[in-house]
Design a protein around this motif. Structure first.
Motif, mmCIF file in Angstrom:
data_model
loop_
_atom_site.group_PDB
_atom_site.id
_atom_site.type_symbol
_atom_site.label_atom_id
_atom_site.label_comp_id
_atom_site.label_asym_id
_atom_site.label_seq_id
_atom_site.Cartn_x
_atom_site.Cartn_y
_atom_site.Cartn_z
ATOM 1 N N VAL A 1 0.964 -1.124 -0.095
ATOM 2 C CA VAL A 1 0.058 -0.082 -0.066
ATOM 3 C C VAL A 1 0.916 1.201 0.067
ATOM 4 O O VAL A 1 2.127 0.874 -0.061
ATOM 5 C CB VAL A 1 -1.124 -0.099 1.209
ATOM 6 C CG1 VAL A 1 -1.964 -1.135 1.236
ATOM 7 C CG2 VAL A 1 -0.185 -0.125 2.590
ATOM 8 N N PRO A 2 0.598 2.509 -0.212
ATOM 9 C CA PRO A 2 1.274 3.621 -0.110
ATOM 10 C C PRO A 2 2.272 3.826 1.001
ATOM 11 O O PRO A 2 1.681 3.459 2.524
ATOM 12 C CB PRO A 2 0.173 4.867 -0.081
ATOM 13 C CG PRO A 2 -1.148 4.205 -0.878
ATOM 14 C CD PRO A 2 -0.816 2.688 -0.458
ATOM 15 N N GLY A 3 3.393 3.996 0.883
ATOM 16 C CA GLY A 3 4.361 3.939 1.869
ATOM 17 C C GLY A 3 5.066 2.709 2.291
ATOM 18 O O GLY A 3 5.683 2.539 3.387
ATOM 19 N N THR A 4 4.943 1.737 1.542
ATOM 20 C CA THR A 4 5.368 0.392 1.918
ATOM 21 C C THR A 4 6.029 -0.020 0.337
ATOM 22 O O THR A 4 6.058 0.245 -0.770
ATOM 23 C CB THR A 4 4.333 -0.854 2.095
ATOM 24 O OG1 THR A 4 3.519 -0.922 1.055
ATOM 25 C CG2 THR A 4 3.566 0.048 3.237
ATOM 26 N N PHE A 5 6.765 -1.198 0.673
ATOM 27 C CA PHE A 5 7.597 -2.069 -0.338
ATOM 28 C C PHE A 5 7.468 -3.347 -0.229
ATOM 29 O O PHE A 5 7.509 -3.916 1.168
ATOM 30 C CB PHE A 5 8.874 -1.492 -0.708
ATOM 31 C CG PHE A 5 9.862 -1.762 0.336
ATOM 32 C CD1 PHE A 5 10.849 -3.033 0.325
ATOM 33 C CD2 PHE A 5 10.174 -0.936 1.592
ATOM 34 C CE1 PHE A 5 11.690 -3.281 1.211
ATOM 35 C CE2 PHE A 5 11.102 -1.387 2.324
ATOM 36 C CZ PHE A 5 11.909 -2.401 2.370
ATOM 37 N N PHE A 6 7.933 -4.395 -1.358
ATOM 38 C CA PHE A 6 7.862 -5.674 -1.156
ATOM 39 C C PHE A 6 8.920 -6.003 -1.855
ATOM 40 O O PHE A 6 9.176 -5.653 -3.122
ATOM 41 C CB PHE A 6 6.550 -6.359 -1.639
ATOM 42 C CG PHE A 6 6.808 -7.855 -1.769
ATOM 43 C CD1 PHE A 6 6.995 -8.730 -0.763
ATOM 44 C CD2 PHE A 6 6.525 -8.475 -3.312
ATOM 45 C CE1 PHE A 6 7.121 -10.215 -1.051
ATOM 46 C CE2 PHE A 6 6.552 -9.891 -3.324
ATOM 47 C CZ PHE A 6 6.881 -10.541 -2.457
ATOM 48 N N VAL A 7 9.960 -7.075 -1.259
ATOM 49 C CA VAL A 7 11.022 -7.615 -2.059
ATOM 50 C C VAL A 7 10.615 -9.226 -2.656
ATOM 51 O O VAL A 7 10.349 -9.870 -1.735
ATOM 52 C CB VAL A 7 12.117 -7.874 -1.340
ATOM 53 C CG1 VAL A 7 13.355 -8.257 -2.282
ATOM 54 C CG2 VAL A 7 12.544 -6.143 -0.658
ATOM 55 N N GLU A 8 10.182 -9.366 -3.979
ATOM 56 C CA GLU A 8 9.991 -10.531 -4.677
ATOM 57 C C GLU A 8 11.428 -11.546 -4.532
ATOM 58 O O GLU A 8 12.287 -10.956 -4.927
ATOM 59 C CB GLU A 8 9.537 -10.495 -5.856
ATOM 60 C CG GLU A 8 8.982 -11.463 -6.524
ATOM 61 C CD GLU A 8 8.250 -11.102 -7.699
ATOM 62 O OE1 GLU A 8 7.034 -11.473 -7.874
ATOM 63 O OE2 GLU A 8 8.961 -10.884 -8.777
ATOM 64 N N SER B 1 13.748 -14.553 -2.391
ATOM 65 C CA SER B 1 14.258 -15.003 -1.052
ATOM 66 C C SER B 1 15.489 -13.902 -0.867
ATOM 67 O O SER B 1 15.924 -12.968 -1.609
ATOM 68 C CB SER B 1 14.986 -16.213 -1.122
ATOM 69 O OG SER B 1 16.260 -16.438 -1.911
ATOM 70 N N ASP B 2 16.098 -13.885 0.299
ATOM 71 C CA ASP B 2 16.933 -12.872 0.762
ATOM 72 C C ASP B 2 18.229 -12.853 -0.190
ATOM 73 O O ASP B 2 19.072 -12.368 -0.394
ATOM 74 C CB ASP B 2 17.324 -12.842 2.345
ATOM 75 C CG ASP B 2 17.641 -14.449 2.686
ATOM 76 O OD1 ASP B 2 17.481 -15.263 2.006
ATOM 77 O OD2 ASP B 2 18.490 -14.498 3.781
ATOM 78 N N THR B 3 18.552 -14.399 -0.467
ATOM 79 C CA THR B 3 19.672 -14.476 -1.291
ATOM 80 C C THR B 3 19.647 -14.616 -2.728
ATOM 81 O O THR B 3 20.563 -14.858 -3.485
ATOM 82 C CB THR B 3 20.420 -16.019 -0.812
ATOM 83 O OG1 THR B 3 19.405 -16.854 -1.062
ATOM 84 C CG2 THR B 3 20.897 -15.925 0.617
ATOM 85 N N ALA B 4 18.180 -14.663 -3.074
ATOM 86 C CA ALA B 4 17.859 -14.753 -4.736
ATOM 87 C C ALA B 4 16.847 -13.969 -4.937
ATOM 88 O O ALA B 4 15.713 -14.294 -5.479
ATOM 89 C CB ALA B 4 17.653 -16.111 -5.093
ATOM 90 N N PRO B 5 16.829 -12.520 -4.512
ATOM 91 C CA PRO B 5 15.420 -11.711 -4.954
ATOM 92 C C PRO B 5 15.711 -11.402 -6.494
ATOM 93 O O PRO B 5 16.531 -11.551 -7.041
ATOM 94 C CB PRO B 5 15.967 -10.460 -4.094
ATOM 95 C CG PRO B 5 17.342 -10.373 -4.079
ATOM 96 C CD PRO B 5 17.801 -11.755 -3.826
ATOM 97 N N THR B 6 14.247 -10.925 -6.938
ATOM 98 C CA THR B 6 14.397 -10.763 -8.126
ATOM 99 C C THR B 6 13.933 -9.211 -8.557
ATOM 100 O O THR B 6 14.206 -8.717 -9.487
ATOM 101 C CB THR B 6 13.285 -11.744 -8.846
ATOM 102 O OG1 THR B 6 11.893 -11.575 -8.096
ATOM 103 C CG2 THR B 6 13.894 -12.942 -8.680
ATOM 104 N N ALA B 7 13.133 -8.568 -7.450
ATOM 105 C CA ALA B 7 12.681 -7.495 -7.771
ATOM 106 C C ALA B 7 11.995 -6.603 -6.654
ATOM 107 O O ALA B 7 11.618 -7.383 -5.524
ATOM 108 C CB ALA B 7 11.207 -7.350 -8.533
#
Length: 199
Positions: A143-150, A152-158
């Protein structure tokens, strides 16, 4: 005479150094006119009693002190110059955010290993105009003011980001954390830091 010579050999004349965002690590670093570019150059060079002065600016770099001070009166000092605002940050500016639904993703492949699968231990950080955004655990929660990392911690993509007020990224300063740690003294002792902001 032998003992006196040994004592004199171990004495170090305190030196003052300077670092600047416009400096060069090929300089001698001993004046405002010939500053180094990185705080780490100072950290690797300075010995007991030395001081480095750092003028106003944002320093996107890390520093790893290589030497100890000797005592309370012979510390190694890292100081803002004349009380100016100095920010040392582990984040860099990122552009190229492209709209995808309500979010703005960018490719992200930087591995930042954690000690747990829990969200609170993830090391990714996004800062918009100096304000830290809140991480969430799924894309649906963005939602506004947040982010998501797609990924895992060792193999993120976006990274998927929604700015406060659902604003578009254009005209905003967006930073993502890329360095850890920012200042790591290890086991070195008798170091002093004056007026620097780490983030």
């Amino acid at each position: 005479i032998g003992i006196a010579s040994l004592v004199c050999t171990n004495l170090h004349a305190a030196t003052t150094y300077y670092v600047s965002t416009s400096g060069n690590d090929g300089n001698n670093g001993t004046s405002l006119g010939t500053p180094w570019r990185t705080i780490n150059k100072a950290a690797q060079t300075m010995a007991a009693g030395d001081t480095v002065y750092i003028p106003r600016g944002t320093y996107r770099q890390s520093a790893f002190p290589a030497h100890d001070g000797r005592s309370a009166s012979a510390r190694i000092t890292y100081s803002a110059y004349n009380g100016e605002q100095v920010i040392v940050t582990g984040a860099d500016i990122f552009t190229g955010w492209a709209a995808s639904g309500h979010a703005w993703p960018i490719p992200w492949t930087l591995s930042l290993p954690t000690y747990s699968s829990e969200l609170v231990f993830r090391r990714e950080m996004v800062i918009v105009d100096g304000m830290v955004m809140r991480a969430v655990g799924t894309r649906a929660e963005v939602v506004p003011g947040t982010f998501f990392v797609e990924g895992s911690d060792t193999a993120p993509t976006a990274i998927y980001l929604r700015l406060p007020g659902d604003a578009a990224p254009t005209g905003h300063n967006i930073e993502c954390a890329v360095r850890h740690p920012v200042f790591d003294p290890g086991n070195h002792a008798w170091l002093r830091v004056v007026g620097l902001t780490f983030r």
